[in-house]
Design a protein around this motif. Structure first.
Motif, mmCIF file in Angstrom:
data_model
loop_
_atom_site.group_PDB
_atom_site.id
_atom_site.type_symbol
_atom_site.label_atom_id
_atom_site.label_comp_id
_atom_site.label_asym_id
_atom_site.label_seq_id
_atom_site.Cartn_x
_atom_site.Cartn_y
_atom_site.Cartn_z
ATOM 1 N N ALA A 1 54.369 47.421 81.932
ATOM 2 C CA ALA A 1 55.150 46.188 81.788
ATOM 3 C C ALA A 1 55.539 45.664 83.162
ATOM 4 C CB ALA A 1 56.403 46.446 80.965
ATOM 5 N N ILE A 2 55.433 44.357 83.329
ATOM 6 C CA ILE A 2 55.927 43.676 84.527
ATOM 7 C C ILE A 2 57.102 42.813 84.093
ATOM 8 C CG2 ILE A 2 55.404 42.010 86.353
ATOM 9 C CD1 ILE A 2 52.452 42.854 86.097
ATOM 10 N N ASP B 1 55.419 52.207 73.181
ATOM 11 C CA ASP B 1 54.079 51.764 73.573
ATOM 12 C C ASP B 1 53.966 51.391 75.045
ATOM 13 O OD1 ASP B 1 53.081 52.165 71.059
ATOM 14 O OD2 ASP B 1 53.341 50.097 70.406
ATOM 15 N N VAL B 2 55.057 51.462 75.783
ATOM 16 C CA VAL B 2 55.058 51.146 77.219
ATOM 17 C C VAL B 2 55.323 52.423 77.998
ATOM 18 C CG1 VAL B 2 56.235 49.889 79.069
ATOM 19 C CG2 VAL B 2 55.819 48.774 76.868
ATOM 20 N N GLU B 3 54.398 52.745 78.904
ATOM 21 C CA GLU B 3 54.547 53.974 79.695
ATOM 22 C C GLU B 3 55.285 53.764 81.006
ATOM 23 O OE1 GLU B 3 51.910 54.828 76.598
ATOM 24 O OE2 GLU B 3 51.528 53.301 78.126
ATOM 25 N N GLU B 4 55.153 52.570 81.612
ATOM 26 C CA GLU B 4 55.783 52.344 82.904
ATOM 27 C C GLU B 4 56.144 50.877 83.073
ATOM 28 O OE1 GLU B 4 52.878 53.679 85.711
ATOM 29 O OE2 GLU B 4 51.795 51.779 85.701
ATOM 30 N N GLU C 1 43.361 52.826 84.529
ATOM 31 C CA GLU C 1 44.535 53.610 84.148
ATOM 32 C C GLU C 1 45.508 52.784 83.310
ATOM 33 O OE1 GLU C 1 46.241 55.032 87.741
ATOM 34 O OE2 GLU C 1 44.584 56.386 88.192
ATOM 35 N N SER C 2 45.817 51.572 83.767
ATOM 36 C CA SER C 2 46.702 50.668 83.027
ATOM 37 C C SER C 2 45.833 49.628 82.339
ATOM 38 C CB SER C 2 47.698 49.997 83.985
ATOM 39 O OG SER C 2 48.569 50.937 84.548
ATOM 40 N N ARG C 3 45.359 49.963 81.155
ATOM 41 C CA ARG C 3 44.399 49.071 80.500
ATOM 42 C C ARG C 3 45.071 47.787 80.003
ATOM 43 N NH1 ARG C 3 39.986 50.313 75.706
ATOM 44 N NH2 ARG C 3 38.912 48.326 75.934
ATOM 45 N N TYR C 4 46.334 47.904 79.617
ATOM 46 C CA TYR C 4 47.062 46.739 79.108
ATOM 47 C C TYR C 4 48.289 46.472 79.972
ATOM 48 C CZ TYR C 4 44.160 47.678 75.040
ATOM 49 O OH TYR C 4 43.091 47.913 74.215
ATOM 50 N N VAL C 5 48.612 45.195 80.085
ATOM 51 C CA VAL C 5 49.797 44.811 80.844
ATOM 52 C C VAL C 5 50.626 43.856 79.992
ATOM 53 C CG1 VAL C 5 48.590 42.887 82.000
ATOM 54 C CG2 VAL C 5 50.641 43.882 83.042
ATOM 55 N N VAL C 6 51.931 44.046 80.010
ATOM 56 C CA VAL C 6 52.865 43.175 79.297
ATOM 57 C C VAL C 6 53.754 42.505 80.326
ATOM 58 C CG1 VAL C 6 54.564 43.009 77.447
ATOM 59 C CG2 VAL C 6 52.945 44.902 77.473
ATOM 60 N N ILE C 7 53.824 41.189 80.299
ATOM 61 C CA ILE C 7 54.621 40.448 81.270
ATOM 62 C C ILE C 7 55.792 39.788 80.549
ATOM 63 C CG2 ILE C 7 54.611 38.633 83.020
ATOM 64 C CD1 ILE C 7 51.580 39.228 83.316
ATOM 65 N N GLN D 1 54.279 38.652 76.920
ATOM 66 C CA GLN D 1 52.875 38.349 76.709
ATOM 67 C C GLN D 1 52.066 39.563 77.168
ATOM 68 O OE1 GLN D 1 51.793 34.616 78.577
ATOM 69 N NE2 GLN D 1 53.465 33.503 77.606
ATOM 70 N N ALA D 2 51.144 40.011 76.330
ATOM 71 C CA ALA D 2 50.355 41.202 76.633
ATOM 72 C C ALA D 2 48.874 40.846 76.736
ATOM 73 C CB ALA D 2 50.564 42.267 75.570
#
Length: 230
Positions: free
Chosen positions: A6-7, A46-49, A99-105, A166-167
């Motif tokens: 997540a950002i 569902d968010v690791e970092e 490593e970070s396949r998905y990003v959530v902003i 938004q992911a």
């Protein structure tokens, strides 16, 4: 391990708050505005970092919030840029898409976000490549010319108000940012617009619970009322 990162953006100018206040670090009940969003991501399985992006003068304060609220998922605290897209890129470029396949902003100025909403956009991204929270426009929308005179009325049946979180697939968003969002003349107000510039549509996730953005002092009162109800 494939992760979802997540950002959280808390580096805006807050010009409409007045007196050069940083809205994301104002008090909202017992917590700063930014802490509400960070705690929602902390609670989302569902968010690791998390990468937190702040103004340069708020790095120390951000570190204090991390310690006080036990935000163990925060991996980095970075300094943002002059535009929203510059702040996103400051974090996005640090990610390895393998490593970070998905990003959530997420904009920290939306403190009513919940772990359930975060989970929904991530699920959409895993299935469709993207997940963007949105709600249908219910008001009549006009285009306006000079002198505040109306010019036309838009057909609202296809209009949706887009919000955050938004992911996305990290690699797709990184590629679109490199192609379109780093241009000094370009201006994007959300991340799905960057993908649209690359010809990639985003899937909307309908969400009807209140998820307001704090831009004026009155919005703080509204958000406080929503958080008390929840």
């Amino acid at each position: 391990m494939v992760k979802t990162t997540a950002i959280v953006l808390a580096s805006g100018k807050s010009t409409r708050m007045g007196n050069a206040l940083d809205k994301c670090f104002l008090s909202l009940g017992a917590r700063p505005v930014v802490a509400w969003s960070l705690l929602a991501f902390e609670a989302c399985a569902d968010v690791e970092e998390v990468i937190l992006v702040v103004r340069k003068d708020q790095v120390t304060a951000a570190g204090g919030i991390q310690r006080i609220f036990g935000l163990n998922k925060i991996k980095q605290i970075l300094v943002g840029g002059s535009r929203r897209q510059d702040s996103v890129w400051a974090a996005l470029k640090t990610l390895n898409p393998v490593e970070s396949r998905y990003v959530v902003i997420h904009d920290a100025a939306r403190p009513c976000v919940t772990p359930e909403l975060i989970q929904e956009v991530i699920r959409s991204a895993r299935r469709y490549g993207s997940g963007v929270v949105a709600s249908p426009v219910v008001d009549t929308v006009k285009t306006v010319g000079s002198g505040m005179m109306t010019k036309s009325t838009l057909e609202r049946s296809s209009l949706w108000a887009v919000q955050t979180p938004q992911a996305f697939l990290t690699e797709s968003l990184q590629t679109a940012y490199r192609q379109f969002a780093l241009d000094k003349k370009a201006l994007f107000t959300d991340d799905s617009a960057v993908l649209e510039a690359a010809g990639i549509p985003s899937r909307l996730v309908k969400w009807e619970s209140p998820n307001p953005k704090i831009t004026t002092p009155m919005d703080l009162t509204l958000a406080a009322a929503i958080l008390r109800l929840n």
